[in-house]
Design a protein around this motif. Structure first.
Motif, PDB file in Angstrom:
ATOM      1  N   ALA A 120       1.010  -1.341  -0.178  1.00 50.96           N
ATOM      2  CA  ALA A 120       0.150   0.027  -0.136  1.00 50.96           C
ATOM      3  C   ALA A 120       0.943   1.311  -0.041  1.00 50.96           C
ATOM      4  CB  ALA A 120      -0.919   0.082   0.988  1.00 50.96           C
ATOM      5  N   VAL A 121       2.084   1.271   0.445  1.00 48.54           N
ATOM      6  CA  VAL A 121       3.095   2.279   0.604  1.00 48.54           C
ATOM      7  C   VAL A 121       4.259   2.158   0.033  1.00 48.54           C
ATOM      8  CG1 VAL A 121       1.917   3.366   2.720  1.00 48.54           C
ATOM      9  CG2 VAL A 121       3.703   1.452   2.960  1.00 48.54           C
ATOM     10  N   ALA A 122       4.668   1.071  -0.377  1.00 50.05           N
ATOM     11  CA  ALA A 122       5.950   0.396  -0.743  1.00 50.05           C
ATOM     12  C   ALA A 122       6.462   1.409  -1.936  1.00 50.05           C
ATOM     13  CB  ALA A 122       6.105  -0.891  -1.345  1.00 50.05           C
ATOM     14  N   GLY A 123       5.656   1.771  -2.812  1.00 51.29           N
ATOM     15  CA  GLY A 123       6.026   2.462  -4.092  1.00 51.29           C
ATOM     16  C   GLY A 123       6.327   3.917  -3.544  1.00 51.29           C
ATOM     17  N   LEU A 124       5.919   4.379  -2.435  1.00 48.23           N
ATOM     18  CA  LEU A 124       5.952   5.938  -2.200  1.00 48.23           C
ATOM     19  C   LEU A 124       6.990   6.429  -1.260  1.00 48.23           C
ATOM     20  CD1 LEU A 124       2.204   6.264  -1.490  1.00 48.23           C
ATOM     21  CD2 LEU A 124       3.320   7.202  -3.218  1.00 48.23           C
ATOM     22  N   ILE A 125       7.514   4.967  -0.717  1.00 48.74           N
ATOM     23  CA  ILE A 125       8.764   5.120   0.366  1.00 48.74           C
ATOM     24  C   ILE A 125      10.048   5.638  -0.322  1.00 48.74           C
ATOM     25  CG2 ILE A 125      10.231   4.207   2.350  1.00 48.74           C
ATOM     26  CD1 ILE A 125       7.810   2.515   2.724  1.00 48.74           C
ATOM     27  N   ASN A 142      -0.967   6.627   8.382  1.00 39.38           N
ATOM     28  CA  ASN A 142      -1.722   7.442   7.405  1.00 39.38           C
ATOM     29  C   ASN A 142      -2.959   6.716   7.167  1.00 39.38           C
ATOM     30  OD1 ASN A 142       0.841   8.572   7.399  1.00 39.38           O
ATOM     31  ND2 ASN A 142       1.542   8.140   5.330  1.00 39.38           N
ATOM     32  N   HIS A 143      -3.093   5.573   7.434  1.00 38.87           N
ATOM     33  CA  HIS A 143      -4.419   4.703   6.650  1.00 38.87           C
ATOM     34  C   HIS A 143      -5.274   4.469   8.030  1.00 38.87           C
ATOM     35  CE1 HIS A 143      -2.705   3.342   2.789  1.00 38.87           C
ATOM     36  NE2 HIS A 143      -1.418   3.971   3.393  1.00 38.87           N
ATOM     37  N   LEU A 144      -4.906   4.992   9.160  1.00 41.07           N
ATOM     38  CA  LEU A 144      -5.904   4.687  10.329  1.00 41.07           C
ATOM     39  C   LEU A 144      -7.394   4.917  10.024  1.00 41.07           C
ATOM     40  CD1 LEU A 144      -3.999   6.078  13.309  1.00 41.07           C
ATOM     41  CD2 LEU A 144      -4.591   3.735  12.828  1.00 41.07           C
ATOM     42  N   ALA A 145      -7.658   5.939   9.320  1.00 39.06           N
ATOM     43  CA  ALA A 145      -9.100   6.271   9.134  1.00 39.06           C
ATOM     44  C   ALA A 145      -9.545   5.447   7.985  1.00 39.06           C
ATOM     45  CB  ALA A 145      -9.013   7.911   8.760  1.00 39.06           C
ATOM     46  N   ASP A 146      -9.019   4.586   6.971  1.00 34.38           N
ATOM     47  CA  ASP A 146      -9.409   3.795   6.203  1.00 34.38           C
ATOM     48  C   ASP A 146      -9.599   2.436   6.832  1.00 34.38           C
ATOM     49  OD1 ASP A 146      -9.051   5.878   4.058  1.00 34.38           O
ATOM     50  OD2 ASP A 146      -6.863   5.093   4.184  1.00 34.38           O
ATOM     51  N   LEU A 147      -8.797   2.013   7.813  1.00 29.34           N
ATOM     52  CA  LEU A 147      -8.738   0.681   8.543  1.00 29.34           C
ATOM     53  C   LEU A 147      -9.733   0.634   9.546  1.00 29.34           C
ATOM     54  CD1 LEU A 147      -5.090  -0.098   8.420  1.00 29.34           C
ATOM     55  CD2 LEU A 147      -6.746  -1.137   7.027  1.00 29.34           C
ATOM     56  N   ILE A 242      -1.183  13.497   2.081  1.00 27.94           N
ATOM     57  CA  ILE A 242       0.271  13.206   2.575  1.00 27.94           C
ATOM     58  C   ILE A 242       1.033  12.380   1.509  1.00 27.94           C
ATOM     59  CG2 ILE A 242       1.493  11.452   4.215  1.00 27.94           C
ATOM     60  CD1 ILE A 242      -0.583  12.160   6.227  1.00 27.94           C
ATOM     61  N   GLU A 243       0.215  11.472   0.821  1.00 30.20           N
ATOM     62  CA  GLU A 243       0.980  10.846  -0.274  1.00 30.20           C
ATOM     63  C   GLU A 243       1.227  11.603  -1.336  1.00 30.20           C
ATOM     64  OE1 GLU A 243      -1.565   6.449   0.462  1.00 30.20           O
ATOM     65  OE2 GLU A 243      -2.035   7.825  -0.981  1.00 30.20           O
ATOM     66  N   ARG A 244       0.521  12.726  -1.726  1.00 31.52           N
ATOM     67  CA  ARG A 244       1.026  13.787  -2.717  1.00 31.52           C
ATOM     68  C   ARG A 244       2.373  14.137  -2.591  1.00 31.52           C
ATOM     69  NH1 ARG A 244       2.510  14.471  -7.288  1.00 31.52           N
ATOM     70  NH2 ARG A 244       2.648  16.630  -8.129  1.00 31.52           N
ATOM     71  N   GLU A 247       4.902  11.696  -3.298  1.00 30.30           N
ATOM     72  CA  GLU A 247       5.078  11.383  -4.534  1.00 30.30           C
ATOM     73  C   GLU A 247       6.081  12.520  -5.079  1.00 30.30           C
ATOM     74  OE1 GLU A 247       0.714   9.750  -5.680  1.00 30.30           O
ATOM     75  OE2 GLU A 247       1.144  11.863  -5.921  1.00 30.30           O
ATOM     76  N   ILE A 248       5.965  13.782  -4.575  1.00 35.97           N
ATOM     77  CA  ILE A 248       6.933  14.704  -5.068  1.00 35.97           C
ATOM     78  C   ILE A 248       8.291  14.449  -4.496  1.00 35.97           C
ATOM     79  CG2 ILE A 248       7.387  17.150  -4.314  1.00 35.97           C
ATOM     80  CD1 ILE A 248       4.368  17.803  -4.203  1.00 35.97           C
ATOM     81  N   GLN A 249       8.509  13.898  -3.065  1.00 36.91           N
ATOM     82  CA  GLN A 249       9.793  13.575  -2.644  1.00 36.91           C
ATOM     83  C   GLN A 249      10.487  12.604  -3.637  1.00 36.91           C
ATOM     84  OE1 GLN A 249      11.993  14.361  -0.311  1.00 36.91           O
ATOM     85  NE2 GLN A 249      12.586  12.387   0.455  1.00 36.91           N
ATOM     86  N   LYS A 250       9.778  11.771  -4.270  1.00 33.02           N
ATOM     87  CA  LYS A 250      10.324  10.963  -5.175  1.00 33.02           C
ATOM     88  C   LYS A 250      10.806  11.445  -6.513  1.00 33.02           C
ATOM     89  CE  LYS A 250       9.740   6.613  -4.711  1.00 33.02           C
ATOM     90  NZ  LYS A 250      10.707   5.690  -4.495  1.00 33.02           N
TER      91      LYS A 250
END
Length: 353
Positions: A120-125, A142-147, A242-244, A247-250
């Motif tokens: 779920a996050v591997a491609g963003l780290i 980051n996924h608390l609200a989803d889980l 947060i994920e955006r 992505e910018i960091q990558k």
């Protein structure tokens, strides 16, 4: 709060699909609600009971020993321990093994386990200053609200390397004004700019412009202790925000320190401040050497071994820091040779006041 009993029960568990064994832990004393605690709702309400205090943590093999000590400390100092409900985000551990481990040490614990998929996050780290900060489970918050179930209105997120020495209900009752999604202790004396690269600050589209128009000037806060309004988080799609930034960091290196900077980019200047007593952090030293550090001045409600040095590792290596002995009094770990079985602490190791 009443103590029901403290037998010592030992259990041996295995990682799912691995030969390595989980540690053994003693059974903690069982704590019961005292007078004045909220009356439980109908049994059918379960996790949706409005009188519950919801605490979210991650679980993994290396930090399980820390998690067990943290849970014990939270129950021991809670005025209404039976009102605590724990939400555990776990990866790489079998659900059955974890449930057995938790149930053996805390027979009355109210909890649920949520599998967290690394993909779920591997491609963003991105690479960090310390390899441990790149673990996918660091990003599970980051996924608390989803889980968590939609009926859970808010949660206290805690890292696994903390000890509570105060009633966590006081933190739970933190007021979150309409404009706030997250409450946490802030450290406005810290050099905020050092959490981002020179390239970030020199980019006219980034830098100070990112934080313009926020409720207050941006300050550093530690994501290991947060009160999160899950309904507002979902409504504002904050995981995606947060994920955006990840992505910018990558695309362009704008920070060096794992999962913390994306939180700062989204929430710094918008956090509702909590008394610093609720995160006496940095006890694990820096991210390179993990050297000993004392408590900050002021009262203590929660101690946090953030940094490289973890108390269980330093104790096992025979090189503990002074405050690691306080952590030891909550350690339920039983050595494999049985040489010094854990004995749950019987009295307060540190006053919150």
């Amino acid at each position: 709060m009443r103590v029901a009993g403290a037998a010592v029960a030992l259990l041996f568990f295995f990682l799912a699909g691995e030969a390595a064994a989980l540690p053994r832990f003693a059974e903690a004393p069982q704590y019961r609600n005292g007078e004045g605690c909220p009356a439980p709702s109908a049994a059918a309400a379960g996790v949706c009971d409005p009188g519950l205090v919801h605490i979210a943590m991650t679980l993994d093999a290396h930090y399980l020993r820390g998690s067990m000590a943290a849970i014990y400390s939270l129950l021991r100092h809670a005025s209404c321990p039976e009102s605590l409900f724990f939400h555990f985000l776990a990866a790489a551990l079998g659900d059955g093994e974890l449930r057995a481990a938790l149930g053996a040490s805390f027979p009355s614990l109210r909890f649920e386990i949520y599998p967290f998929r690394a993909e779920a996050v591997a491609g963003l780290i991105s690479a960090s200053v310390r390899a441990a900060l790149e673990a996918p489970l660091n990003y599970a918050r980051n996924h608390l609200a989803d889980l968590l179930p939609p009926c859970v209105p808010r949660a206290i997120y805690l890292d696994s390397d903390v000890l509570a020495v105060d009633d966590v209900r006081r933190l739970w009752e933190t007021r979150l004004p309409a404009a706030a999604v997250v409450a946490a202790p802030e450290y406005c004396h810290a050099n905020f700019s050092r959490y981002f690269t020179p390239a970030f600050w020199s980019d006219p589209a980034l830098g100070a412009r990112v934080f313009a128009g926020r409720r207050r000037p941006p300050c550093y806060f530690n994501t290991g202790v947060m009160v999160i309004d899950l309904r507002r988080w979902r409504a504002g799609n904050y995981r995606r925000r947060i994920e955006r930034w990840m992505e910018i960091q990558k695309e362009q290196r704008i920070y060096e320190l794992g999962s913390l900077p994306p939180f700062l980019l989204v929430f710094a200047g918008e956090v509702e401040a909590v008394d610093l007593r609720w995160n006496q952090h940095g006890l694990g030293g820096d991210n390179v050497h993990g050297s000993c550090r004392p408590l900050h001045d002021g009262p203590v409600s929660l101690m946090h071994w953030s940094g490289k040095g973890k108390p269980w590792d330093r104790l096992d290596a025979g090189r503990p820091c002074p405050l690691d002995h306080t952590w030891k009094s909550y350690d339920l770990y039983v050595p494999g040779d049985g040489s010094s079985a854990a004995s749950p602490a019987s009295g307060p190791a540190l006053s919150a006041w």
